[in-house]
Design a protein around this motif. Structure first.
Motif, PDB file in Angstrom:
ATOM      1  N   ALA A 124       0.827  -1.213   0.000  1.00  0.00           N
ATOM      2  CA  ALA A 124       0.000   0.000   0.000  1.00  0.00           C
ATOM      3  C   ALA A 124       0.859   1.259   0.000  1.00  0.00           C
ATOM      4  CB  ALA A 124      -0.935  -0.012   1.208  1.00  0.00           C
ATOM      5  N   ALA A 125       1.956   1.242   0.760  1.00  0.00           N
ATOM      6  CA  ALA A 125       2.828   2.420   0.819  1.00  0.00           C
ATOM      7  C   ALA A 125       3.442   2.716  -0.545  1.00  0.00           C
ATOM      8  CB  ALA A 125       3.927   2.198   1.859  1.00  0.00           C
ATOM      9  N   VAL A 126       3.843   1.678  -1.255  1.00  0.00           N
ATOM     10  CA  VAL A 126       4.466   1.879  -2.565  1.00  0.00           C
ATOM     11  C   VAL A 126       3.429   2.323  -3.596  1.00  0.00           C
ATOM     12  CG1 VAL A 126       5.656   0.721  -4.459  1.00  0.00           C
ATOM     13  CG2 VAL A 126       6.368   0.285  -2.108  1.00  0.00           C
ATOM     14  N   ILE A 127       2.328   1.616  -3.683  1.00  0.00           N
ATOM     15  CA  ILE A 127       1.341   1.921  -4.719  1.00  0.00           C
ATOM     16  C   ILE A 127       0.695   3.288  -4.501  1.00  0.00           C
ATOM     17  CG2 ILE A 127      -0.910   1.194  -5.641  1.00  0.00           C
ATOM     18  CD1 ILE A 127       0.069  -1.667  -5.443  1.00  0.00           C
ATOM     19  N   SER A 128       0.562   3.698  -3.243  1.00  0.00           N
ATOM     20  CA  SER A 128      -0.056   5.002  -2.968  1.00  0.00           C
ATOM     21  C   SER A 128       0.819   6.172  -3.412  1.00  0.00           C
ATOM     22  CB  SER A 128      -0.383   5.132  -1.482  1.00  0.00           C
ATOM     23  OG  SER A 128       0.791   5.098  -0.694  1.00  0.00           O
ATOM     24  N   GLN A 129       2.052   5.895  -3.817  1.00  0.00           N
ATOM     25  CA  GLN A 129       2.879   6.961  -4.376  1.00  0.00           C
ATOM     26  C   GLN A 129       2.289   7.514  -5.666  1.00  0.00           C
ATOM     27  OE1 GLN A 129       5.869   8.232  -3.022  1.00  0.00           O
ATOM     28  NE2 GLN A 129       5.216   7.013  -1.246  1.00  0.00           N
ATOM     29  N   ARG A 130       1.537   6.698  -6.382  1.00  0.00           N
ATOM     30  CA  ARG A 130       0.979   7.125  -7.670  1.00  0.00           C
ATOM     31  C   ARG A 130      -0.541   6.983  -7.755  1.00  0.00           C
ATOM     32  NH1 ARG A 130       5.280   9.119  -8.138  1.00  0.00           N
ATOM     33  NH2 ARG A 130       6.860   8.811  -9.788  1.00  0.00           N
ATOM     34  N   LEU A 131      -1.110   6.055  -6.968  1.00  0.00           N
ATOM     35  CA  LEU A 131      -2.531   5.747  -7.091  1.00  0.00           C
ATOM     36  C   LEU A 131      -3.225   5.883  -5.737  1.00  0.00           C
ATOM     37  CD1 LEU A 131      -2.149   2.544  -9.307  1.00  0.00           C
ATOM     38  CD2 LEU A 131      -2.728   4.849 -10.087  1.00  0.00           C
ATOM     39  N   ARG A 132      -4.456   6.373  -5.745  1.00  0.00           N
ATOM     40  CA  ARG A 132      -5.221   6.530  -4.501  1.00  0.00           C
ATOM     41  C   ARG A 132      -5.610   5.144  -3.988  1.00  0.00           C
ATOM     42  NH1 ARG A 132      -6.797  10.402  -7.973  1.00  0.00           N
ATOM     43  NH2 ARG A 132      -8.620   9.204  -8.680  1.00  0.00           N
ATOM     44  N   THR A 133      -5.175   4.838  -2.769  1.00  0.00           N
ATOM     45  CA  THR A 133      -5.185   3.459  -2.295  1.00  0.00           C
ATOM     46  C   THR A 133      -5.913   3.312  -0.966  1.00  0.00           C
ATOM     47  OG1 THR A 133      -3.046   3.101  -3.389  1.00  0.00           O
ATOM     48  CG2 THR A 133      -3.709   1.494  -1.721  1.00  0.00           C
ATOM     49  N   LEU A 134      -6.792   2.325  -0.904  1.00  0.00           N
ATOM     50  CA  LEU A 134      -7.413   1.891   0.348  1.00  0.00           C
ATOM     51  C   LEU A 134      -6.684   0.641   0.817  1.00  0.00           C
ATOM     52  CD1 LEU A 134      -9.913   1.985   2.384  1.00  0.00           C
ATOM     53  CD2 LEU A 134     -10.976   0.319   0.835  1.00  0.00           C
ATOM     54  N   LYS A 135      -6.464   0.518   2.128  1.00  0.00           N
ATOM     55  CA  LYS A 135      -5.845  -0.692   2.644  1.00  0.00           C
ATOM     56  C   LYS A 135      -6.576  -1.154   3.899  1.00  0.00           C
ATOM     57  CE  LYS A 135      -2.511   1.544   5.735  1.00  0.00           C
ATOM     58  NZ  LYS A 135      -1.110   1.628   6.190  1.00  0.00           N
ATOM     59  N   SER A 136      -6.470  -2.443   4.185  1.00  0.00           N
ATOM     60  CA  SER A 136      -6.996  -2.993   5.424  1.00  0.00           C
ATOM     61  C   SER A 136      -6.312  -2.313   6.603  1.00  0.00           C
ATOM     62  CB  SER A 136      -6.733  -4.500   5.508  1.00  0.00           C
ATOM     63  OG  SER A 136      -7.249  -5.189   4.406  1.00  0.00           O
ATOM     64  N   GLN A 137      -7.075  -1.964   7.616  1.00  0.00           N
ATOM     65  CA  GLN A 137      -6.483  -1.428   8.829  1.00  0.00           C
ATOM     66  C   GLN A 137      -6.003  -2.572   9.706  1.00  0.00           C
ATOM     67  OE1 GLN A 137      -6.041   1.973   9.285  1.00  0.00           O
ATOM     68  NE2 GLN A 137      -6.713   1.864   7.147  1.00  0.00           N
ATOM     69  N   ARG A 138      -4.942  -2.310  10.449  1.00  0.00           N
ATOM     70  CA  ARG A 138      -4.357  -3.313  11.343  1.00  0.00           C
ATOM     71  C   ARG A 138      -4.222  -4.637  10.584  1.00  0.00           C
ATOM     72  NH1 ARG A 138      -8.093  -0.723  14.978  1.00  0.00           N
ATOM     73  NH2 ARG A 138      -9.368  -2.572  15.270  1.00  0.00           N
ATOM     74  N   SER A 139      -4.691  -5.741  11.190  1.00  0.00           N
ATOM     75  CA  SER A 139      -4.654  -7.026  10.479  1.00  0.00           C
ATOM     76  C   SER A 139      -6.089  -7.449  10.176  1.00  0.00           C
ATOM     77  CB  SER A 139      -3.943  -8.090  11.319  1.00  0.00           C
ATOM     78  OG  SER A 139      -4.584  -8.231  12.569  1.00  0.00           O
TER      79      SER A 139
END
Length: 487
Positions: free
Chosen positions: A156-171
């Motif tokens: 998520a950290a890498v892809i959000s450099q270019r694209l608006r990204t949603l990620k799972s919180q915590r686990s």
């Protein structure tokens, strides 16, 4: 977030769904985020009243109302049977049928809506499926025995450099928490990075049906959950449900160095990209240099070109985390400049963290969970630190028939990497015996019955310059040792 009219429609059973007409004053009402713990409710939340082994969410509805929830998914039968205490609740609430939007005409706008459903969990999952189909993000699903959360964070950290990204919180990776994450999707999100865990066969396939991933990543297969699934082969089959669920135009990203994972290439209809150290890996680590607690640098080969990258991720084992993130980024079309930037700043801290301890010691806190593979990797991190190295190791749970062997492997690894071993809990003697058999002197091995005994012994033992690794399964609460020894 989800609009109220969409929520009322989505939670209904598909076979009997009715279009919901609600008063104009309610049309633009947005509901979310989703929570299942009443203590996490904030104004506007959607609370899902789940029935668990120890308690029932319906008992906490008064607190949910007072905390400002906009709505709650409830079972009317449970609500009536449990009869929570409303005596101290000033804010109004109303029980409504999801198909009867007209009932809102008499509901005050400040009220908390109790949406009557057959089963709150099933209703949440139906809502997630409906909401997911309203948007077209590239969904990336991640599974594996260890490393899911770290991989999710870095991808998520890498892809959000270019694209608006949603990620799972915590686990958030279960049939409860993954749907909650999906309900956070908006039209702005171009990518969603979702962790997928499992307790039994079929669960990853179910999660994939909810999320409809276009890209799947499998990190590894190990003995975690062996107690429930019975064999490594069964675990591999369960993890393979993600590759099997991908579409033909999707991408399956596999660890080339894990034979069970690499074999999943034959089980997916999607295109395959591999990563690892193996010469045949598509995204290959040529060289990895560890700087101890200051991260790693690595040279990566891809399509005949080499790229030099740095990351603050601690430990050589995070080369795999990094390679998986690179592979995912390349699949979605990112350039190497964005990849390098994302790896330099992976965002939120991962599970392994470094904290200052009492008497000038450094503590490597890796207490979130433990399995043989992740514990040995953490011990290798400890081996690269200066000062006296102390391994404080608790029990690893859910290993089934591999329990004895797993703890012996960890004990032998401790002998290679630590100056002192403090083994804690029911498997402490097994770990200690293996460490001694591997050459660790008797005076270097300490056995403690529980966390309190370990804390007492460590307080009298530690000195300035020491580095402590503290690790164990979530169920043995090794974090209490870290808390007691923090500066």
């Amino acid at each position: 977030m989800i609009r109220l009219d969409n929520l009322l429609y989505a939670v209904q059973p598909r076979a009997t769904r009715q279009v919901v007409h609600i008063p104009p004053s309610w049309v633009d009402r947005q509901i979310g985020p989703v929570v299942v713990d009443s203590r996490e409710v904030t104004p506007g939340s959607l609370f899902v009243a789940l029935t668990g082994e120890r308690t029932d969410g319906h008992l906490y509805l008064p607190d949910v109302v007072e905390r400002g929830a906009a709505a709650a998914l409830v079972s009317p039968a449970k609500l009536a049977a449990l009869a929570p205490d409303w005596s101290a609740v000033a804010r109004p609430w109303r029980l409504i049928e999801p198909s009867d939007g007209s009932a809102l005409a008499t509901v005050p706008p400040e009220a908390c809506l109790f949406i009557a459903v057959d089963d709150p969990l099933c209703a949440l999952q139906r809502a997630a499926v409906y909401h997911r189909r309203m948007f077209t993000p590239t969904v990336i699903g991640i599974t594996g025995s260890v490393g899911k959360t770290s991989t999710k964070e870095v991808v998520a950290a890498v892809i959000s450099q270019r694209l608006r990204t949603l990620k799972s919180q915590r686990s958030f990776n279960s049939d409860i928490t993954l749907p909650a994450t999906l309900l956070g999707l908006t039209a702005d999100h171009q990518v969603a990075v979702l962790e997928m865990g499992m307790w039994a066969a079929g669960e990853i396939r179910f999660l994939a049906a909810l999320a409809r991933p276009h890209i799947g990543i499998v990190t590894n297969v190990g003995p975690s959950h062996l107690e429930r699934l019975g064999s490594i082969e069964a675990i591999a089959n369960a993890k393979a449900e993600l590759p099997e669920s991908l579409p033909p135009d999707g991408w399956c990203i596999l660890n080339a160095d894990d034979p069970r994972v690499a074999a999943m290439a034959k089980r997916t209809p999607a295109h395959v990209v591999t990563y690892g150290f193996a010469p045949h890996a598509d995204v290959r680590a040529v060289e990895v240099i560890s700087h101890g607690l200051y991260g790693i640098e690595l040279t990566v080969s891809y399509q005949g070109e080499q790229h030099h990258l740095q990351t603050p991720l601690i430990g050589r084992h995070h080369a795999y985390t990094t390679l998986a993130a690179i592979a995912a980024a390349l699949v979605v079309g990112l350039d190497w400049e964005a990849i390098a930037a994302g790896l330099r700043d992976p965002g939120e801290r991962l599970r392994l963290r470094v904290v200052n301890g009492q008497q000038g010691v450094t503590i490597i806190d890796d207490t979130y969970n433990a399995a043989p593979l992740s514990t040995i990797a953490a011990l290798e991190v400890l081996a690269e630190t200066p000062g006296r190295r102390i391994a404080v190791l608790g029990e690893m749970l859910e290993l089934g028939s591999a329990t004895e062997e797993g703890h012996r492997q960890v004990g032998a690894a401790a002998a290679r990497t630590a100056d002192l071993l403090v083994a804690v809990g029911r498997q402490a003697q097994t770990v200690a015996a293996a460490a001694r058999a591997a050459g660790m002197a008797e005076a270097q091995v300490i056995v403690c019955a529980d966390n309190d005994a370990a804390i007492d012994r460590l307080r009298s033992l530690i000195q300035a310059g020491d580095c402590l690794l503290v690790k164990g399964s979530r169920g043995v609460q090794m974090e209490t040792i870290v808390t007691a020894l923090q500066g």
